[in-house]
Design a protein around this motif. Structure first.
Motif, PDB file in Angstrom:
ATOM      1  N   ARG A  48       0.823  -1.204   0.000  1.00  0.00           N
ATOM      2  CA  ARG A  48       0.000   0.000   0.000  1.00  0.00           C
ATOM      3  C   ARG A  48       0.861   1.258   0.000  1.00  0.00           C
ATOM      4  O   ARG A  48       0.609   2.197  -0.755  1.00  0.00           O
ATOM      5  N   ARG A  49       1.816   1.348   0.870  1.00  0.00           N
ATOM      6  CA  ARG A  49       2.738   2.477   1.069  1.00  0.00           C
ATOM      7  C   ARG A  49       2.061   3.715   1.643  1.00  0.00           C
ATOM      8  O   ARG A  49       2.528   4.283   2.611  1.00  0.00           O
ATOM      9  N   VAL A  50       0.996   4.195   1.028  1.00  0.00           N
ATOM     10  CA  VAL A  50       0.400   5.450   1.461  1.00  0.00           C
ATOM     11  C   VAL A  50      -0.257   5.276   2.823  1.00  0.00           C
ATOM     12  O   VAL A  50      -0.663   4.178   3.205  1.00  0.00           O
ATOM     13  N   SER A  51      -0.379   6.365   3.551  1.00  0.00           N
ATOM     14  CA  SER A  51      -0.919   6.326   4.907  1.00  0.00           C
ATOM     15  C   SER A  51      -2.389   5.913   4.919  1.00  0.00           C
ATOM     16  O   SER A  51      -3.118   6.129   3.952  1.00  0.00           O
ATOM     17  N   TYR A  52      -2.820   5.385   6.043  1.00  0.00           N
ATOM     18  CA  TYR A  52      -4.211   4.989   6.219  1.00  0.00           C
ATOM     19  C   TYR A  52      -5.025   6.173   6.734  1.00  0.00           C
ATOM     20  O   TYR A  52      -4.610   6.854   7.677  1.00  0.00           O
ATOM     21  N   PRO A  53      -6.185   6.431   6.149  1.00  0.00           N
ATOM     22  CA  PRO A  53      -7.024   7.542   6.631  1.00  0.00           C
ATOM     23  C   PRO A  53      -7.476   7.325   8.069  1.00  0.00           C
ATOM     24  O   PRO A  53      -7.493   6.204   8.576  1.00  0.00           O
ATOM     25  N   ARG A  54      -7.873   8.422   8.719  1.00  0.00           N
ATOM     26  CA  ARG A  54      -8.371   8.344  10.104  1.00  0.00           C
ATOM     27  C   ARG A  54      -9.876   8.102  10.160  1.00  0.00           C
ATOM     28  O   ARG A  54     -10.390   7.692  11.191  1.00  0.00           O
ATOM     29  N   PHE A  55     -10.595   8.406   9.117  1.00  0.00           N
ATOM     30  CA  PHE A  55     -12.041   8.202   9.065  1.00  0.00           C
ATOM     31  C   PHE A  55     -12.775   8.971  10.168  1.00  0.00           C
ATOM     32  O   PHE A  55     -13.668   8.437  10.845  1.00  0.00           O
ATOM     33  N   ASP A  56     -12.409  10.222  10.367  1.00  0.00           N
ATOM     34  CA  ASP A  56     -13.109  11.036  11.360  1.00  0.00           C
ATOM     35  C   ASP A  56     -14.578  11.192  10.975  1.00  0.00           C
ATOM     36  O   ASP A  56     -14.912  11.362   9.796  1.00  0.00           O
ATOM     37  N   VAL A  57     -15.453  11.127  11.963  1.00  0.00           N
ATOM     38  CA  VAL A  57     -16.894  11.227  11.724  1.00  0.00           C
ATOM     39  C   VAL A  57     -17.371  12.620  12.127  1.00  0.00           C
ATOM     40  O   VAL A  57     -17.086  13.092  13.230  1.00  0.00           O
TER      41      VAL A  57
END
Length: 788
Positions: free
Chosen positions: A184-193
């Motif tokens: 994947r390499r790219v960062s994982y989103p935080r998924f803020d609600v």
């Protein structure tokens, strides 16, 4: 990358359109014992652990390759038995967002180095289902994306995620061929609600006495062998047709703050909610219906002049549709959308809304860079640029997070700069180039040509030859940003094949003539002058040859570039301005036409065809006679020698670069405020055009952050490959400015204030950088402090 998991899908359905598959496994765990879910899929998936959302993916990869995500699910675990459920939407249609490849999901749960569950495993398998709640035969969302979301819900629809309840009879799983996997390499989103800020209005609606003609966008009318989807006559529902027959019959415009209060709506009633700014992500709603009901959610980035949502404004079907049996529901879209306003319509039955949200799907690293100046308008524009970038750079540089989610060339040239400035890395850009490097060929395109956007399907064979040249320019900047040398080397065959393709279009003057497919300069009159010899295209061609020569040490490319530039100068400059086009007349003689555009002048300046020293009168006219805010009417065109005005992209972005190079920073900042200020105020994001007829959240527009770092703060350039930082102070009319620009070795921090004839500044930078200070401000400099 997987220890045990194998790719699988319900038997016989790997090539079927719009199938939603569910897989579920139970495993024993202890809280805080490290655990992860490793997963990839075609087309999109989301993960729930013990009923809690914890991920969406995968990151974009090229045809025939799939990026693997590893989600840390430790915080979601309980003691004893735990449930992991993964939903995968397999689309099998050509698009600019998800690729037309057979559907599959491949996943495993790993805890303390041991595999607790894996697809295709005999010892600890996942159960496999075809999920019945999502309607299959529905319209496309847009020409560029797959299907809308339409649901037939019952109260126990999602019970399978956390219990032994079955959503349907288990499906026989069919193991697919092994997949070629990528990190994947790219960062994982935080998924803020985020919840809405306000209930703007409530109202009533009914059937219109004079409904408009049904919406028959190409996403509906063009379905056929080359554009996959379900024909209109086979659709189960057509929500855009039903909503198109409705009209508002009354509004209560008494806005009130939204604090999670219940909204009771009956059939024919609606509520309009506002989120405060443009956001991109997954739309969620909690609600109860007491009778069989039908509900539609429509949404958009802006409101119409009469304060309503036009769900078709952007040329896509901004609607989520649900048929519900009596019960209580938590519904969240599986696809991300972009909106500032959400409208809930009860088409039948009733609906008590008890919660509403958007789960953001955005880049988590964009807040590393900071900027603050003495001008509040510029500060707001910077934050809008940041917001625009983070929503358009999750795993690939997108044009917009709404209509397309497509990785366009040329757009990427500008957005890639912002990634480096705001995040301190170029990891998305590395993936971006890797996606172009790996495929053996690009289907439907001529040999040597690069797709205009990718990963994407181009079944219609359309490409933009100009955009492939921007690819070369971006690659050189990627190298200067410290880009991965192996990736750059791997692209040499692509570059060589590209220029070999263009050789077939060079005429007796050595210029490109009569290029194929969609020759594109920008959305302006310039695109009417593309036949024959188009001089802006040749200016770009020369620049790409130069870039390739510098990247790979190829003198032949440099020599060809010099020749093309000189020939363009001789042909195109008419003594006052550069003309756009020449064609051969009936006798075969070259006829240079009297077509002149503003953007052609910017191409000439940006690509070094001419400069202020060679043509001072011409250059001064560019600075003084043109601007994005000047009236673009017929009188203006006549006053400026019949020159047709430019549009935002790429004309005004090249203009910003021109002003910066010339040191006209005060003028540049004023033009930035005039052009971008209303966008920042109205949507909190930056737009595709200077009007709202298109996307109001467009990735390339985040490039204004680069201009503010450079021309307001003074970080003129950073060449990571050479380890050189240049800071330039100019007379930009600001009283003060401060900011941080992250790098892999640490932050660059600069702050300054102007007092009378003196600028006091502080600068700290990583010790790996050589710092050069330039002073063009007309004031003396005093360094108060420098930390190295």
């Amino acid at each position: 990358m997987f220890q045990e998991a194998r790719p699988l899908w319900p038997a016989g359905l790997a090539d079927a359109m719009n199938i939603t598959c569910g897989i579920r496994a139970k495993f024993q765990a202890e809280p805080q014992t490290p655990a992860l879910v490793r997963v990839t899929a075609s087309s999109r998936y989301r993960i729930y652990v013990n009923g809690l959302f914890c991920g969406h993916g995968p990151a974009a990869g090229p045809h025939g390759y799939y990026r693997v995500d590893e989600w840390d699910v430790t915080p979601y675990l309980g003691s004893g038995s735990n449930d992991v459920a993964i939903e995968t939407a397999g689309y099998n249609v050509n698009s600019f967002y998800t690729l037309d490849q057979p559907s599959f999901v491949q996943a495993e749960v790993e805890q303390s180095g041991q595999i607790a569950a894996a697809t295709g495993s005999a010892a600890h398998p996942f159960a496999v289902f075809v999920l019945p709640e999502r309607m299959r035969r529905v319209q496309r969302y847009s020409f560029q994306r797959a299907f809308i979301e339409a649901y037939a819900l019952t109260p126990d629809t999602h019970a399978w995620r956390t219990s032994d309840a079955l959503p349907a009879s288990p499906a026989q799983a069919e193991i697919a061929e092994e997949k070629r996997l990528l990190p994947r390499r790219v960062s994982y989103p935080r998924f803020d609600v985020a919840a809405p800020h306000a209930v703007l209005a409530t109202g009533t609606f009914g059937k219109s006495g004079s409904p408009a003609a049904p919406w028959r966008d190409r996403s509906i009318s063009s379905v056929g062998p080359a554009f996959k989807g379900f024909p209109l006559e086979e659709l189960e529902v057509v929500p855009t047709d039903e909503i198109g027959e409705l009209a508002m019959t009354g509004w209560n415009r008494e806005a009130r703050r939204y604090e999670g209060q219940a909204l009771q709506l009956l059939a024919g009633e609606t509520a309009l909610l506002a989120f405060g700014r443009n956001s991109s992500g997954f739309i969620g709603m909690e609600f109860t219906v007491s009778a069989k009901s039908r509900i539609a959610l429509t949404f958009d980035e802006i409101l119409t002049e009469d304060g309503d949502v036009d769900h078709l404004r952007l040329g896509c079907a901004n609607v989520i549709y649900a048929e519900c049996e009596p019960g209580t529901y938590t519904l969240e879209s599986i696809e991300p959308y972009t909106l500032q306003y959400l409208k809930v319509l009860v088409l039948e039955g009733d609906c008590k809304v008890t919660g509403c949200s958007i789960r953001e799907y955005a880049n988590p690293d964009a807040d590393r860079g900071t900027f603050a100046s003495s001008d509040a308008a510029l500060n707001a524009i910077f934050e809008a640029a940041r917001e625009t970038f983070r929503q358009n750079a999750v795993d690939v540089f997108m044009d917009c997070p709404s209509r397309e989610r497509a990785g366009w060339l040329c757009d990427s040239y500008f957005t890639a700069r912002v990634e480096a400035d705001l995040t301190g890395s170029s990891v998305i850009e590395r993936n971006f180039f890797e996606n172009y490097a790996l495929p053996e060929s690009f289907a439907f395109l001529p040999e040597g040509m690069l797709p205009m956007c990718y990963p994407a399907d181009h079944n219609d064979g359309v490409f933009i030859p100009n955009w492939s040249l921007w690819f070369v320019l971006q690659l050189e900047e990627f190298r200067d940003r410290g880009g991965d040398e192996a990736t750059i080397a791997s692209l040499l065959p692509r570059i060589e094949a590209l220029f070999q393709y263009f050789e077939g279009f060079r005429n007796e003057f050595g210029l490109l003539e009569n290029l194929e497919s969609w020759v594109f300069i920008e959305w302006s009159k310039a695109n009417d002058f593309i036949g024959g010899i188009n001089y802006p295209t040749n200016m770009l061609y020369a620049a790409a040859l130069e870039a390739a020569g510098r990247i790979y040490g190829a003198d032949a490319y440099l020599e060809e570039a010099a020749y093309v530039k000189q020939t363009v100068r001789e042909h195109s400059f008419d003594g006052a301005f550069f003309v756009d086009q020449a064609i051969e007349d009936e006798q075969g003689e070259l006829e240079i036409l009297d077509h002149r555009t503003e953007v052609c002048q910017y191409y000439a300046a940006y690509f070094g065809i001419a400069d202020a020293e060679e043509l001072p009168v011409w250059f001064d006219s560019l600075l003084q006679d043109f601007s994005p805010s000047r009236d673009k009417d017929a009188a203006f065109v006549a006053d400026i020698g019949g020159i047709h005005p430019a549009n935002a992209f790429i004309g005004y972005y090249l203009r910003m670069e021109l002003l910066s190079r010339h040191g006209a920073t005060a003028q540049l900042l004023e033009e930035i405020k005039a052009f971008f200020g209303k966008m920042a105020e109205r949507t909190g994001t930056l737009w595709e055009h200077n009007r709202t007829q298109a996307s109001c959240n467009h990735g390339f527009a985040s490039h204004v952050a680069r201009a503010l770092y450079r021309d307001a703060l003074g970080i003129k350039s950073l060449n990571s490959q050479r380890g050189k930082l240049t800071v330039a102070f100019t007379d930009n009319a600001l009283a003060s400015c401060s900011g941080t620009l992250p790098t892999p070795d640490g932050d660059i921090a600069l702050s300054w204030r102007a007092e009378g004839d003196t600028i006091f500044y502080r600068l700290s930078a990583p010790s790996s950088l050589t710092v050069e200070i330039e002073n063009h401000s007309g004031k003396s400099l005093v360094k108060e402090e420098e930390e190295r």
